[in-house]
Design a protein around this motif. Structure first.
Motif, PDB file in Angstrom:
ATOM      1  N   SER A 339     -16.749 -17.281  76.302  1.00 22.64           N
ATOM      2  CA  SER A 339     -16.196 -17.803  75.044  1.00 22.64           C
ATOM      3  C   SER A 339     -17.048 -17.281  73.897  1.00 22.64           C
ATOM      4  O   SER A 339     -18.228 -16.958  74.078  1.00 22.64           O
ATOM      5  N   PRO A 340     -16.454 -17.206  72.706  1.00 20.39           N
ATOM      6  CA  PRO A 340     -17.241 -16.751  71.553  1.00 20.39           C
ATOM      7  C   PRO A 340     -18.396 -17.698  71.254  1.00 20.39           C
ATOM      8  O   PRO A 340     -19.470 -17.249  70.851  1.00 20.39           O
ATOM      9  N   GLY A 364     -18.507 -12.234  79.950  1.00 23.03           N
ATOM     10  CA  GLY A 364     -17.137 -11.784  80.190  1.00 23.03           C
ATOM     11  C   GLY A 364     -16.791 -11.814  81.664  1.00 23.03           C
ATOM     12  O   GLY A 364     -17.508 -12.406  82.477  1.00 23.03           O
ATOM     13  N   LYS A 375      -8.005 -15.958  80.174  1.00 18.40           N
ATOM     14  CA  LYS A 375      -9.239 -15.156  80.173  1.00 18.40           C
ATOM     15  C   LYS A 375      -9.163 -14.148  81.313  1.00 18.40           C
ATOM     16  O   LYS A 375      -9.690 -14.373  82.407  1.00 18.40           O
ATOM     17  N   LEU A 379     -12.029  -8.998  79.976  1.00 23.08           N
ATOM     18  CA  LEU A 379     -12.340  -9.651  78.692  1.00 23.08           C
ATOM     19  C   LEU A 379     -13.846  -9.864  78.568  1.00 23.08           C
ATOM     20  O   LEU A 379     -14.491 -10.330  79.512  1.00 23.08           O
ATOM     21  N   TYR A 381     -16.930 -11.162  75.494  1.00 29.21           N
ATOM     22  CA  TYR A 381     -17.396 -11.476  74.146  1.00 29.21           C
ATOM     23  C   TYR A 381     -18.804 -10.912  74.004  1.00 29.21           C
ATOM     24  O   TYR A 381     -19.657 -11.109  74.881  1.00 29.21           O
ATOM     25  N   ARG A 399     -14.709  -9.653  70.273  1.00 29.09           N
ATOM     26  CA  ARG A 399     -13.926  -9.853  71.491  1.00 29.09           C
ATOM     27  C   ARG A 399     -13.371  -8.498  71.910  1.00 29.09           C
ATOM     28  O   ARG A 399     -12.761  -7.795  71.099  1.00 29.09           O
ATOM     29  N   THR A 401     -11.242  -6.317  75.098  1.00 32.61           N
ATOM     30  CA  THR A 401     -10.596  -6.293  76.416  1.00 32.61           C
ATOM     31  C   THR A 401     -10.459  -4.842  76.856  1.00 32.61           C
ATOM     32  O   THR A 401     -10.111  -3.985  76.068  1.00 32.61           O
ATOM     33  N   GLU A 435     -13.140 -11.035  64.784  1.00 37.76           N
ATOM     34  CA  GLU A 435     -13.490 -11.070  66.200  1.00 37.76           C
ATOM     35  C   GLU A 435     -12.920  -9.853  66.938  1.00 37.76           C
ATOM     36  O   GLU A 435     -13.591  -9.196  67.709  1.00 37.76           O
ATOM     37  N   THR A 436     -11.637  -9.581  66.685  1.00 40.58           N
ATOM     38  CA  THR A 436     -11.013  -8.419  67.297  1.00 40.58           C
ATOM     39  C   THR A 436     -10.763  -7.402  66.204  1.00 40.58           C
ATOM     40  O   THR A 436     -10.139  -7.732  65.200  1.00 40.58           O
TER      41      THR A 436
END
Lengths: 452, 452
Positions: A339-340, A364, A375, A379, A381, A399, A401, A435-436
Motif C-alpha cells: 500500500s502507499p 509489492g 492488488k 504491482l 509501491y 505506484r 504495475t 502516484e501514477t
C-alpha cells in the motif's frame, strides 16, 4: 573486408550453451569497419566443419572460430582446419612451456592430452591464453586459397568467454598488422548507444522516424531486458570524424526524448544514480520487501558504493517492517503491506534508521502467487523521502504495475529498474507527486509491444 | 528429421543482441529427437536470406526462423521466404482482428504498417502471439521443394524471446500433427542435467571419463557461470524407456561425485536451500557486506520465500555493523571488517536481531579496489550460526577466495554461490569447522581451468 564467425561445438546445437561470443566478436569487428554477414554454428563433426568452411571461404576473408580447442577427443577445430587446408600441424614450444607452467602453478599433474593443445598449423602463430590452458591461433592462409588475390586470415579462440576476452587483443594485433601491411583502406565505424527507460521501442521509433531512415550516421533501436537503447553509428575516414558525425545526431535525439534518457554505452541506471549521489554528496538507504535486496545489490554493483550507502534492509515480514522501520502495525492492518501508506512509512523509517539523506522503499507483489484483483502480481509501491524542503518527513510514493506474466525474477528486476530510475528523478527534483504518472504508463505499454 | 535454426536480423550481426533463441529452440527440438546440425544468423538482406535458405533446404526438413516479423521496412522474413518459394501472400483475418484488439486495448492508434504483420504465405497457418503484435507462421511447403519425397516444414517466430516462448507450443502442435500424419518413427531423446558446485569441469571429467565415452546414454559436462552441469541424454522408443536408461547412470555419477551435487535440471542452489528450510521448518537471516544484498535477493527469488526469511540486512559500513548487529567496534578496529572475527559476530548478531534459527554473514572484498596483499580482491569470510548443539552462539566461519580477475559483479555472484552452498551443508550438518576446506580449493582451481 568481410568476416564470418564460426562457433564449433555440439553443446551449442543441443541448446545447452548460449553463443554469446558471436555478438561480442561482432561488436568489436564492427568498430573496426569489418562487415559480418554470417554467424554459423556447427557441431564437432569434421565433414560438416569442412562444408561450413568451404562456404565461408567463398563469402569472407576473415574467419573467426570459437570453441573446440580443449584437450578432449571431441575438440577438433585446429586439426580439422589444418586438414581442410592440407597443412601439417607442428608443436608450439612457447605454448608447451606455458601449459607446463599452468599446471605446475596449480600443483596438478599434466595429462598427455593437454599437450595436444600446443599444436598449431605450420605457418601459424599461437595466441597466449593468460587465464586457461588452450592457446589460440592466428593463421594467415592467403597462400592456401585458390584465388591468388583473395586474402584469408583465420583466428581460433576458446569457447569459454572469459578466455576469448583475455586473448582477443593479441589476436587482433596480428590481424591489424596484416591489414596495414596490405594497405587496406581503414574506414572506421564508430557507434554509440543511448540508453532509455520508461519509453517503448515503438514510441521511440515514432519520434525518431526520420533519423532512423538516414544512412550515415544510422540510428536504430534495440530492446533490452527493461531498457531500450538507440544506437548511432557513423562511418568516416578517422575515428574522430566518425565521433563528430555522431554528436549532432545525439543532440537531436536528446532534444526529442531526453526525458527518458539515462546514459551512454555501458552506463547503467545504477552507475548514473551513483555518480549523481557522489557529485551531490548524498547518501541513500533502501528498505525492500518484494525485491528482496535486489535494489541494494544493484546499488552496490558500482565500485566505490560505500561512499553513498551504509545500510539497507530487507524487511520481508510485517513484524520486521514495524520493528526495524517503525511502520505502525495499525497501518499495516488497515491498508495491507502492499500500500502507499506502508511504502511511505518504510521510506521515512529507513532514512531515520540509517541516518542518510534519502530513504527509498519498495513493497509489492512479485508473484507468481499472492496477487488479487485489487492488488495484482506486478504491482509495487515505491517510496522516497528526505529531500523535501519541509523539515519533517514528506514522502513521495509512486505506484507501478508491470506485466504480471513476467517471471518472478523479471518482475523483481523491473521493480528495481523503476526504483533506480525514480531515485534519479527524485535527486534531480523531477519526480512528480502523482502516484501514477505517464512514465509508468508508457513503459508498461512498451513491455507489451512487439518488434518481431 | 533434421532441423536448422535461422535467425534473421542485422542487429545480431552487429553484436547488439545475443541470439539466445537458437539455444532455447535447440533444447526443445532435442527433447523431441529432432537433430539440429546448424544455427545460422543472417542480416535483413533478401539476397543473403535466399542463399542461406537454399543451403538449409538441402540439409534439413524443418526450418525455424526467428526475427524480422515486425512492422518496419527492414522486417523482411515472411515476404522474402514467400518470394523464394514463389508463393503469394494473403491476409490472415484472425491475425488482423487480434492486431486491432491489441491496439484498442492499449488505446494506441494502429498504423498501416502494423497490418503488414497480418500477411502470411498462401497455404500457411498463423500462430497467435498472446504477448505482442507479430503473429508467427507455420508453413508446410513440402510441395514447393524439388524432391517430391522430401518434406519441408517452416516456422516463423518473432525475435523477442518472451514472444517466442509464448508462441512455441502452438507452433509445435502444428509440426507434431504433421509428423504423426507422416508416420515418422518417434525416437525420443530425454535429457537430464545434474548440477554441481565446488568441483571443476576437468576434475569431473576425470572421475566420469568412462561414462563420457559411452554412446547411449551420453554423458557430457557444461560449464556455467559458477556451476558445472553434467548432462545425461538417452534415446529410446518411448519417453519412459529413455528416462529409465538415465536413472542408473545418474546413480553411478552421484556415487562418485555426489558430494558436489546440488540439484537436477532447473533446480538452483537457492531453490534447493529453500526446499531444505521449508522441509525442516527453519528460518534464516543474512547480514551482508560486500555482496550488498545479492544473497538476500537470491534467497527471495524462490516463490514462497516468506516462509523462511523475514529480515536481512546490508551493513556496508563499520558503524552499521556495530549498530545493527552488535559487532564490537574494538573487534572491527583490531581485525578489520574483512576478518573471521567480524564474520562470526555478524552471523550471531543477525540471528539474534531477526530471531531466526540461522544467521549467515558475508564480509569480503568484491573489488576492483580495496584489496591488499594480505586481503586480496576475491577474499570473503562467510559465517554461520544457530544450529550448534551448544546453547550459546557457536559460529562456523569459512574463508573463500575466488579469482581476483573476475569482474566485481562476478565476484559478488561467486561469493553468493558459496554462501548458499555452505548454507546447505550447514543445515545438513556437513559443514566442517576448517576455515578453508578442500571444496574451496577445488572450485578455485576450476575457475582457472580451460575447456576450449
Amino acid at each position: 573486408m568481410k568476416a564470418e564467425i564460426i562457433a564449433i561445438g555440439s553443446e551449442l546445437l543441443l541448446g545447452d550453451v548460449i553463443n554469446s561470443n558471436a555478438a561480442w566478436i561482432s561488436k568489436r569487428l564492427a568498430a573496426l569497419g569489418i562487415d559480418v554477414f554470417h554467424h554459423i554454428t556447427v557441431g564437432d563433426n569434421p565433414r560438416r566443419i569442412h562444408e561450413v568452411v568451404a562456404q565461408a571461404v567463398e563469402r569472407a576473408e576473415i574467419l573467426i572460430f570459437t570453441g573446440g580447442l580443449g584437450p578432449t577427443d571431441d575438440d577438433l577445430t585446429v586439426a580439422t582446419l589444418a586438414d581442410y587446408f592440407q597443412t601439417p600441424l607442428e608443436n608450439d614450444p612457447a605454448s608447451e612451456e606455458s601449459l607446463k607452467a599452468f599446471f605446475l602453478a596449480r600443483d596438478v599433474a599434466i595429462s598427455p592430452s593437454n599437450f595436444k593443445q600446443a599444436l598449431r598449423p605450420v605457418g601459424s602463430i599461437a595466441i597466449a591464453n593468460p587465464v586457461g590452458t588452450a592457446p589460440g591461433v592466428f593463421w594467415d592462409a592467403s597462400d592456401k586459397t585458390i584465388k591468388a588475390d583473395k586474402p584469408l586470415f583465420m583466428m581460433f579462440f576458446p569457447g569459454v568467454p572469459r578466455e576469448l576476452y583475455a586473448m582477443w587483443g593479441e589476436g587482433m594485433s596480428h590481424l591489424k598488422a596484416k591489414l596495414v601491411g596490405r594497405g587496406e583502406s581503414e574506414q572506421v565505424l564508430e557507434a554509440r548507444f543511448l540508453n532509455f527507460f520508461g519509453i517503448g521501442e515503438s514510441k521511440l521509433a515514432e519520434k525518431l522516424n526520420d533519423l532512423m531512415n538516414a544512412s550515415n550516421p544510422t540510428v536504430a533501436p534495440y530492446v533490452g531486458r527493461a531498457e531500450v537503447r538507440i544506437r548511432i553509428a557513423a562511418k568516416a575516414a578517422t575515428s574522430q570524424a566518425a565521433q563528430e558525425a555522431i554528436e549532432p545526431v545525439k543532440t537531436e535525439i536528446l532534444s526529442r526524448v531526453g526525458a527518458y534518457y539515462y546514459g551512454e554505452d555501458d552506463e547503467t541506471l545504477e552507475s548514473g544514480v551513483a555518480q549523481l549521489m557522489v557529485d551531490k554528496g548524498l547518501t541513500v538507504a533502501v528498505a525492500e520487501s518484494c525485491t528482496g535486496g535486489l535494489v541494494s545489490s544493484r546499488l552496490t554493483d558500482v565500485p566505490g558504493s560505500s561512499a553513498y550507502t551504509h545500510l539497507n534492509m530487507v524487511t520481508y515480514s510485517n513484524a520486521q517492517k514495524s520493528r526495524q522501520l517503525g511502520v505502525d502495525p495499525a497501518v499495516l492492518e488497515t491498508h495491507g503491506a502492499v500500500s502507499p501508506e506502508v511504502a511511505e512509512a518504510m521510506a521515512v523509517g529507513i532514512r531515520k534508521e540509517a541516518g542518510t539523506n534519502i530513504g527509498v522503499s519498495l513493497t509489492g507483489i512479485a508473484g507468481p502467487e499472492g496477487g488479487s484483483h485489487e492488488k495484482p502480481v506486478g504491482l509495487v509501491y515505491i517510496g522516497f523521502d528526505g529531500l523535501s524542503k519541509a523539515d519533517s518527513a514528506d514522502p513521495i510514493v509512486k505506484r507501478v504495475t508491470v506485466n504480471s506474466r513476467f517471471s518472478r525474477q523479471d518482475i523483481k528486476y523491473w521493480f528495481s529498474h523503476y526504483a533506480l530510475h525514480y531515485l534519479k528523478l527524485y535527486i534531480l527534483g523531477m519526480l512528480d507527486r502523482d502516484e501514477t504518472n505517464t512514465l509508468a504508463q508508457a513503459s508498461h505499454q512498451a513491455t507489451n509491444q512487439s518488434v518481431g
